[in-house]
Scaffold this active site. Structure first.
Site, mmCIF file in Angstrom:
data_model
loop_
_atom_site.group_PDB
_atom_site.id
_atom_site.type_symbol
_atom_site.label_atom_id
_atom_site.label_comp_id
_atom_site.label_asym_id
_atom_site.label_seq_id
_atom_site.Cartn_x
_atom_site.Cartn_y
_atom_site.Cartn_z
ATOM 1 N N ASP A 48 54.861 -3.677 6.304
ATOM 2 C CA ASP A 48 55.565 -2.511 5.365
ATOM 3 C C ASP A 48 56.859 -2.725 5.632
ATOM 4 O OD1 ASP A 48 55.557 -0.022 3.960
ATOM 5 O OD2 ASP A 48 56.118 0.869 6.048
ATOM 6 N N ASP A 64 59.769 0.246 4.197
ATOM 7 C CA ASP A 64 60.336 1.433 4.480
ATOM 8 C C ASP A 64 59.731 2.169 5.797
ATOM 9 O OD1 ASP A 64 60.797 1.194 1.038
ATOM 10 O OD2 ASP A 64 62.360 1.216 2.601
#
Ligand code: XBP
Ligand code: MG
Length: 256
Positions: free
Chosen positions: A12, A14
């Protein structure tokens, strides 16, 4: 049937590669001001709005929570898209302007994983320009090329917590979920990766500390460095003080 060996790490962006949500929040607020809107997302309000992934979806969600009359404007989707494009330009400009540090252990682990021959990929809800800007300015000039696949934003219709972005990354990689590990920071992210059948490691942050990480194989405060040990909030690193490839192989085998 034996469980396949770990071959692929899917990250991922953020909150996982870097603590970027504060930069996003500032960019949203600046875009609102520049558009002549009196909207302002506080840290607390933004933390609540993060329940909805995707910037355009988050803006609409906010408007619905506020019951805004503007929701009835005939060009609503285009208007939100324009506001979000302005926000993305501000965000990527901020990344280019000031080197946002990667979270502890991220660059070290990516470097070690590449040297060990593991495949790297990204599965993120954020917009593609944001990913490229972060990798170029905070990892390496050629940072985007460290990842075989960058699955981001609108490449899928349904964003996290739907598994679609991880399923898209797996398809593009030609990888089986059983040979992968996912790295996430949020409840939506864990649900997305687990929905795709991938063993998932969480590094929580200030915005996600109280999230429900059920289904994660391990929850840490960060990936750690030799001089900055990490702490497991749930699960175990089997005595390791930071996450390295050997620790990942053990976690992957145990999570099978
Ligand atoms: C986090 C998100 C994104 C960002 C804002 O993505 O949900 O919406 O908050 O970026 P992830 P955009 O944790 O999956 O990396 O405005 O480009 O959506
Ligand atoms: Mg995230």
């Amino acid at each position: 049937m034996t469980h396949p060996a770990l071959t692929t790490l899917i990250f991922d962006v953020d909150g996982t590669l870097a603590d970027t949500e504060e930069i996003h929040r500032i960019a949203f607020n600046q875009a609102f001001t520049n558009a002549g809107l009196d909207w302002r997302w506080s840290v607390e309000r933004y933390g609540e709005l993060l329940a909805v992934t995707g910037g355009r979806e988050r803006i609409r969600h906010f408007m619905e929570l506020e019951g805004m009359a503007a929701l009835s404007r005939p060009d609503l989707d285009a208007w939100i898209a324009g506001l979000h494009r302005a926000k993305t330009a501000l965000y990527t400009g901020m990344l280019a302007g000031g080197r946002i540090p990667l979270r502890p252990g991220v660059e070290r682990l990516l470097t070690e994983a590449r040297a060990a021959g593991l495949r790297l990929a990204i599965a993120t809800t954020t917009s593609p320009p944001n990913v490229i800007a972060l990798l170029q300015h905070s990892l390496a000039e050629d940072g985007e090329h460290w990842f075989e696949v960058i699955a981001a934003g609108d490449v899928v219709a349904k964003k996290k917590p739907a598994p679609d972005i991880y399923l898209h990354a797996l398809h593009a990689l030609g990888a089986d979920p059983a040979e992968c590990l996912a790295f996430e920071d949020s409840e939506n992210g864990v649900r997305s990766a687990r929905g795709a059948g991938i063993v998932t490691l969480v590094t929580e942050n200030a915005y996600t500390r109280r999230h429900d990480f059920s289904g994660a194989a391990l929850v840490l405060d960060h990936l750690g460095e030799p001089d900055e040990p990490c702490t497991a909030q749930s699960g175990t690193l089997n005595g390791a003080r930071y996450v390295d490839v050997a620790a990942l192989r053990k976690l992957h085998a145990a999570g099978a």
